[in-house]
Design an enzyme around this catalytic site. Structure first.
Site, short mmCIF file in Angstrom:
data_model
loop_
_atom_site.label_atom_id
_atom_site.label_comp_id
_atom_site.label_asym_id
_atom_site.label_seq_id
_atom_site.Cartn_x
_atom_site.Cartn_y
_atom_site.Cartn_z
N ASP A 294 0.82 -1.43 0.14
CA ASP A 294 -0.70 -0.08 0.38
C ASP A 294 0.70 1.56 0.00
O ASP A 294 1.92 0.98 0.13
CB ASP A 294 -0.98 0.16 1.36
CG ASP A 294 -1.96 0.78 0.34
OD1 ASP A 294 -2.13 1.54 -0.04
OD2 ASP A 294 -3.32 0.29 1.76
C1 BGC Z 1 -4.90 3.64 -0.09
C2 BGC Z 1 -5.08 1.95 -1.23
C3 BGC Z 1 -5.13 3.18 -2.37
C4 BGC Z 1 -3.85 3.36 -2.60
C5 BGC Z 1 -2.77 4.32 -3.91
C6 BGC Z 1 -3.07 4.12 0.11
O1 BGC Z 1 -3.63 4.76 0.21
O2 BGC Z 1 -4.53 2.73 1.36
O3 BGC Z 1 -6.40 1.51 -0.82
O4 BGC Z 1 -5.41 1.94 -3.48
O5 BGC Z 1 -3.60 4.61 -1.23
O6 BGC Z 1 -3.99 5.62 -3.77
#
Ligand code: BGC
Length: 762
Positions: A294
């Protein structure tokens, strides 16, 4: 426009000829792409391999600098040196073309980039938020929404979405509940499978499909006290029985990628968990796609206190099976050193690269890296009327009717209607929280939708009544609510007094839910409850249209009004879909995918709890599991939702065939439409294992069928269960069925229905 004689392409052509000649008809497409990936791998330096594991965000200009061990390098330089394998947030056929060209034509091997983006409930044509789509209990809804989203995304040059989010969550405080499919593992699994099929189709290399990503592995929905990014303590049984199945369903659907999670699981950061990524995902489930971290979560292993610096974090993450680093640049800064010092085996990096290359090959990027970069196609498909039609259908199927006293709904198209409330003419909030490339203010508002359908549009009036917020919408995280300005009340009351019926559009703004939007209060904010009371003084015929991205505490308002529809954030076609339901052109069929609590103190409140040792009062004293100041049941249970017609359940029959692991159980019942309209019913099947080695939930959903039944007609609904459906994480630390007596329930929601038992012998 491109030169196709760069090294990898010439190599691939030669390779394909040789490979196919000797292995004709004996290998699957995936074997072929993996073999090609191996061949490419053999040409790569360690630096180039590590580059493939690096994903950066395209928020900043491509020329912007990025901190790197070697100093400050621009992204352009990094691409040319083969130091980046993927971007997120680089969008558009033209933009992706330019960036891809740098990688393909100016890096040594010309390996194409993979572009990812959060397309969670639509790209430009917005669909209901996933929690709302789960309310449809219709996997086809999720599949077609995902397929449309994939078409629009691919047309904008993007190859990969970070969706579906399949985190089961029982906590209404958690803002990201809107992004998942609710509190139940079975319903979530069905929706998850459908979403993956919708995004990926049958062929990843098609110009209208994209790679999908199951997230967040794992247990993010169980963060303590619903507070965003908090820790997770979870028992093995819940992990295996509740959290894992939707992820496994994604693997079964052939998903290309996984994303790990920000949270710790029992003290171990998920991003650094070998148990989750190596043992379960890549081991037990044999997942052959790749795992993405993530956002900066490899670096966050340090802030979790599980690594002393990013170098150690990189070592932990790659060993644990995290293949690609989103935004923390820990891999690109430290993996080479770790390999050279003998702390990380190069074979681990090879495995990660091979997985990433394989997905790129499956997407067809090595055949034509620019195939998704067609500006004409982009213009032609994005936001088309066909896509809007799919969005409208998904939206109306997601609306839940919770209350309809004296059949206040559906309304006649000649009624004098007052649309009141902060969401009454809102064209923005319905677009939801993860709105990707939706155009601001592009949704059809409720007022517009109702006017569009009314026979006398001049009899439809609107008054806002009050603003919900005084400061901040969109990405302002801490919204400031209006608790003072009642200047709009007068007009609203006057408008309401002249109407036959009031549609009161209140609830939550789209940006009250989503990432980083946890809450300790899930009641209506600002002056909305007061506005309701003032309206009721002049007109009792109030139907609340609740705008929401989570389960809310609506205990007070639901006592006061005769009509209540949960209208979530429904996407681009919101107002039209609401009008379809309000006027009865579509008979509501949705059911809650989450329990609505009576108050915040009950949270988490969910239907499939364990029994406890003292479930009911005995002897009139307080020593049983309950609250002294509130009921322990939710206000509206999981699976609940009404229709404009009525259904009756009868004639439950249960039979078993075979025994032990081979048992087959057939359950059937008759559902009759006893009302005056045709309607769809979601027939739900639950089981309970009353005596087991481990305490089992009081009920567990194990099947559902959505059926259209004509007025006056009856349908026989049949379900088949196998030993697999009865299996759970036993004290033997494996999933197995324990023979014995089972209860079965078939009904319209998790609380009511017909019941019987069956016995499975050893
Ligand atoms: C989120 C993810 C997301 C990623 C990219 C993160 O803060 O938890 O679900 O895909 O950002 O935007």
């Amino acid at each position: 426009m491109s030169r196709f004689n760069y090294p990898i392409f010439s190599f691939l052509v030669l390779f394909s000829v040789l490979f196919f000649n000797c292995k004709k008809n004996t290998v699957s497409t995936k074997d072929t792409t993996f073999a090609k990936a191996d061949s490419i791998l053999s040409l790569m330096t360690l630096d180039e391999k590590i580059g493939q594991l690096n994903q950066l965000s395209g928020y900043e200009e491509l020329t912007g600098n990025i901190a790197n061990e070697d100093g400050q390098l621009s992204r352009t330089e990094m691409i040319k040196k083969g130091m980046i394998g993927s971007f997120l947030n680089v969008i558009g056929a033209e933009k992706t073309y330019q960036v891809q060209k740098l990688a393909v034509e100016e890096s040594r091997l010309g390996i194409p980039l993979i572009f990812g983006y959060d397309v969670v409930h639509g790209f430009q044509t917005m669909f209901p938020v996933p929690l709302a789509m789960a309310a449809s209990w219709d996997a086809e809804v999720v599949k077609s929404a995902s397929s449309v989203a994939a078409t629009e995304t691919a047309a904008a040059g993007v190859h990969w979405t970070f969706a579906p989010m399949v985190d089961v969550s029982r906590d209404a405080r958690w803002g990201r509940a809107m992004e998942g499919f609710g509190e139940d593992t079975y319903l979530t699994s069905k929706m998850a499978y459908a979403a993956v099929k919708g995004f990926q189709g049958d062929d990843l290399s098609s110009r209208t499909t994209i790679a999908s990503c199951a997230k967040h592995f794992a247990a993010y929905g169980f963060i303590e006290s619903g507070r965003e990014y908090n820790s997770v303590s979870i028992d093995d049984a819940t992990l295996h029985d509740v959290v894992f199945p939707p992820f496994k369903a994604c693997v079964d659907a052939g998903i290309a990628t996984f994303m790990n999670a920000f949270n710790t699981v029992n003290g171990v950061p998920a991003t650094g968990s070998a148990f989750l990524q190596r043992d379960i995902l890549k081991g037990e489930w044999n997942f052959d796609g790749f795992v993405l971290s993530d956002w900066a979560s490899i670096g966050e292993i340090v802030t979790h206190g599980a690594a002393k610096d990013k170098k150690e974090a990189a070592k932990i993450a790659i060993k644990a099976g995290c293949d690609m680093d989103m935004q923390s640049i820990s891999y690109s800064n430290h993996l080479k050193e770790l390999v050279n010092e003998g702390l990380v085996e190069e074979a681990l990096i090879d495995d990660a690269v091979r997985r990433i290359l394989n997905v790129k090959l499956q997407l067809g990027l090595f055949d034509d890296p620019y195939k998704y970069c067609n500006v004409d196609f982009e213009k032609q498909v994005i936001g088309s009327q066909d896509h809007k039609n799919v969005a409208r259908d998904a939206a109306r199927k997601s609306i839940v009717l919770l209350k309809n006293t004296d059949n206040i709904l559906p309304l006649s198209k000649t009624s004098k209607i007052a649309v009141i409330g902060p969401f009454g003419n809102d064209t923005d909030s319905p677009l939801g929280s993860w709105r990707a490339q939706a155009k601001t203010n592009s949704a059809v508002s409720i007022y517009e939708g109702i006017k569009n359908k009314s026979i006398n549009p001049e009899d439809v009036s609107f008054a806002k009544g009050c603003d919900l917020t005084v400061d901040g919408t969109h990405f302002i995280y801490h919204l400031k609510f209006n608790t003072k300005d009642k200047s709009g009340f007068g007009k609203a009351v006057k408008t309401a007094s002249k109407a036959d019926v009031v549609l009161l559009a209140i609830g939550e703004n789209a940006f009250e839910s989503g990432e980083g939007r946890s809450k300790t209060d899930i009641k209506l904010k600002g002056l909305q409850e007061e506005l309701l009371d003032e309206i009721l003084k002049v007109n009792k015929n109030v139907v609340v249209l609740l705008s929401n991205g989570r389960a809310m505490d609506i205990s007070e308002l639901s006592k006061k009004v005769p009509g209540l529809l949960v209208t979530w954030q429904l996407g681009s076609e919101s107002g039209n879909a609401i009008a379809d339901v309000v006027f009865g052109d579509y008979n509501p069929s949705a059911k809650l995918p989450i329990s609505f609590p009576r108050n915040i103190g009950q949270v988490p409140v969910y239907y499939n709890t364990l029994s406890t040792g003292r479930p009911v009062q005995e002897g009139g004293n307080v020593f049983y599991s309950h609250y002294t100041d509130s009921e322990k049941t939710p206000l509206y249970p999981f699976g609940y939702g009404l229709s404009y017609t009525s259904f009756e359940y009868s004639d439950l029959k249960v039979s078993t065939q075979g025994k032990g692991a081979d048992v087959k159980i057939t359950v059937s019942c008759t559902v009759s439409n006893t009302g005056n309209l045709d309607g769809e019913e979601v027939v739900q099947l639950y089981i309970n294992d009353p005596v087991a080695s481990r305490s089992r939930p009081v009920k567990e959903l194990k099947g559902f069928k959505k059926v259209l039944i004509a007025k006056g007609a009856s349908e026989t609904i049949q379900f088949e269960l196998s030993a697999q459906d009865l299996a759970f994480w036993t004290l033997n630390n494996k999933k197995e069925m324990e023979p014995g007596l089972f209860h079965v329930y078939v009904g319209p929601n998790s609380q009511t229905g017909l019941t019987d038992t069956f016995e499975v012998s050893k």
